[in-house]
Design a protein around this motif. Structure first.
Motif, mmCIF file in Angstrom:
data_model
loop_
_atom_site.group_PDB
_atom_site.id
_atom_site.type_symbol
_atom_site.label_atom_id
_atom_site.label_comp_id
_atom_site.label_asym_id
_atom_site.label_seq_id
_atom_site.Cartn_x
_atom_site.Cartn_y
_atom_site.Cartn_z
ATOM 1 N N UNK A 1 1.031 -1.428 -0.176
ATOM 2 C CA UNK A 1 0.170 0.082 -0.184
ATOM 3 C C UNK A 1 0.799 1.335 -0.292
ATOM 4 N N UNK A 2 0.483 2.237 -0.485
ATOM 5 C CA UNK A 2 1.407 3.804 -0.776
ATOM 6 C C UNK A 2 0.757 4.180 0.469
ATOM 7 N N UNK A 3 1.567 4.986 1.261
ATOM 8 C CA UNK A 3 1.162 5.511 2.930
ATOM 9 C C UNK A 3 1.511 7.021 2.351
ATOM 10 N N UNK A 4 0.689 7.848 2.455
ATOM 11 C CA UNK A 4 0.992 9.048 2.567
ATOM 12 C C UNK A 4 1.210 9.998 3.977
ATOM 13 N N UNK A 5 2.533 10.758 3.614
ATOM 14 C CA UNK A 5 2.845 11.482 5.011
ATOM 15 C C UNK A 5 1.863 12.105 5.109
ATOM 16 N N UNK A 6 1.823 12.067 6.643
ATOM 17 C CA UNK A 6 -0.307 13.019 6.726
ATOM 18 C C UNK A 6 0.676 13.795 8.447
ATOM 19 N N UNK B 1 -1.301 11.324 21.283
ATOM 20 C CA UNK B 1 -0.947 10.014 22.175
ATOM 21 C C UNK B 1 -0.997 9.658 21.523
ATOM 22 N N UNK B 2 -1.948 8.736 20.415
ATOM 23 C CA UNK B 2 -2.350 7.845 19.666
ATOM 24 C C UNK B 2 -1.060 7.643 19.236
ATOM 25 N N UNK C 1 10.362 4.736 8.257
ATOM 26 C CA UNK C 1 9.389 4.846 8.473
ATOM 27 C C UNK C 1 7.877 5.670 8.300
ATOM 28 N N UNK C 2 6.254 5.880 8.343
ATOM 29 C CA UNK C 2 5.511 7.173 7.327
ATOM 30 C C UNK C 2 4.923 7.336 9.038
ATOM 31 N N UNK C 3 4.893 8.435 9.508
ATOM 32 C CA UNK C 3 3.529 8.386 10.301
ATOM 33 C C UNK C 3 2.211 8.689 9.324
ATOM 34 N N UNK C 4 1.718 8.967 9.362
ATOM 35 C CA UNK C 4 0.128 8.837 9.001
ATOM 36 C C UNK C 4 -1.119 8.972 9.846
ATOM 37 N N UNK C 5 -1.035 10.799 10.393
ATOM 38 C CA UNK C 5 -1.813 10.597 11.257
ATOM 39 C C UNK C 5 -2.185 10.739 12.402
ATOM 40 N N UNK D 1 -1.175 6.922 12.935
ATOM 41 C CA UNK D 1 -0.942 5.627 12.240
ATOM 42 C C UNK D 1 0.677 6.063 11.865
ATOM 43 N N UNK D 2 1.332 5.047 12.332
ATOM 44 C CA UNK D 2 2.849 5.062 12.330
ATOM 45 C C UNK D 2 2.767 3.355 11.072
ATOM 46 N N UNK D 3 4.297 3.905 10.302
ATOM 47 C CA UNK D 3 3.912 2.778 9.080
ATOM 48 C C UNK D 3 5.667 2.711 8.630
ATOM 49 N N UNK D 4 5.008 0.862 8.334
ATOM 50 C CA UNK D 4 7.184 0.710 8.794
ATOM 51 C C UNK D 4 7.454 0.000 7.495
ATOM 52 N N UNK D 5 7.453 0.239 6.551
ATOM 53 C CA UNK D 5 7.182 0.157 4.973
ATOM 54 C C UNK D 5 8.629 -0.391 4.704
ATOM 55 N N UNK D 6 9.550 -0.959 5.326
ATOM 56 C CA UNK D 6 10.889 -1.677 5.077
ATOM 57 C C UNK D 6 10.777 -2.832 6.044
#
Length: 220
Positions: A87-92, A101-102, A127-131, A133-138
């Protein structure tokens, strides 16, 4: 041949409108990561197996079902034998204290998981932070053990290195000087590519202490 599956999994609509190349490390004979853009939506092609992502997502599902206050949102992937789609994740940016906090709660849960799985290389590009939610892309750098030659050396430097590798610092999520030659902050949480400089503050006082500050250098 994968189009119908990736269209359904990632909600892509319309025709292919563009391809961005060289968007990550090369793999499997100089093959590179691609970002494929459609009329509605994007998807990331990775020229390496992504089965590890599915296994990590299974662990995340288990964690979500056993008491996490804020459930982690897994990163959707389609894994084939020697390549996969992600999935492509936009940094937000987070927009409220509640979101922040979440977000950090989830980062803490991920940190625990990565530490248990002996993960490393979770620097700013992975690492991409999107709102909230953190996403670890590798996730290719899980289960990173010790070099057998290193284990035979009992120097003071090696003992410190082992201590770091046995801590959460090894994940690269936090700013830390892990290399004698580099002061760049590339950490997953605060990394910008700027150089960290050690300075003395409140000089000539009993409150004098060592602090770190950022020096801005152009990044590539």
């Amino acid at each position: 041949s994968d189009f119908n599956q990736i269209q359904a999994e990632f909600g892509l609509l319309g025709a292919l409108t563009g391809i961005e190349m060289n968007k990550g490390d090369s793999h499997c004979g100089k093959k590179t990561v691609l970002i494929c853009a459609f009329e509605h939506g994007k998807v990331v092609y990775k020229p390496k197996p992504l089965q590890v992502n599915n296994h990590v997502n299974q662990i995340i599902e288990y964690m979500n079902n056993h008491g996490l206050e804020y459930p982690i949102k897994p990163l959707p992937v389609i894994a084939y034998e020697d390549y996969g789609w992600q999935a492509y994740i936009e940094q937000v940016s987070s927009t409220s204290e509640a979101e922040i906090e979440e977000l950090y709660y989830k980062v803490g849960a991920y940190l625990c998981l990565l530490h248990v799985l002996m993960g490393s290389d979770m620097h700013a590009e992975n690492v991409i932070m999107s709102g909230n939610n953190p996403y670890f892309v590798d996730l290719e750098s899980l289960f990173q053990g010790y070099d057998s030659q290193d284990l035979q050396e009992e120097t003071a430097y090696k003992k410190v290195l082992y201590a770091i590798k046995d801590s959460v610092i090894r994940t690269c999520l936090f700013p830390a000087k892990l290399d004698k030659q580099s002061n760049l902050d590339i950490s997953g949480l605060t990394g910008t590519g700027s150089r960290l400089s050690d300075r003395r503050s409140v000089v000539d006082s009993d409150s004098m202490r060592r602090t770190s500050s950022e020096e801005c250098y152009p990044t590539k």
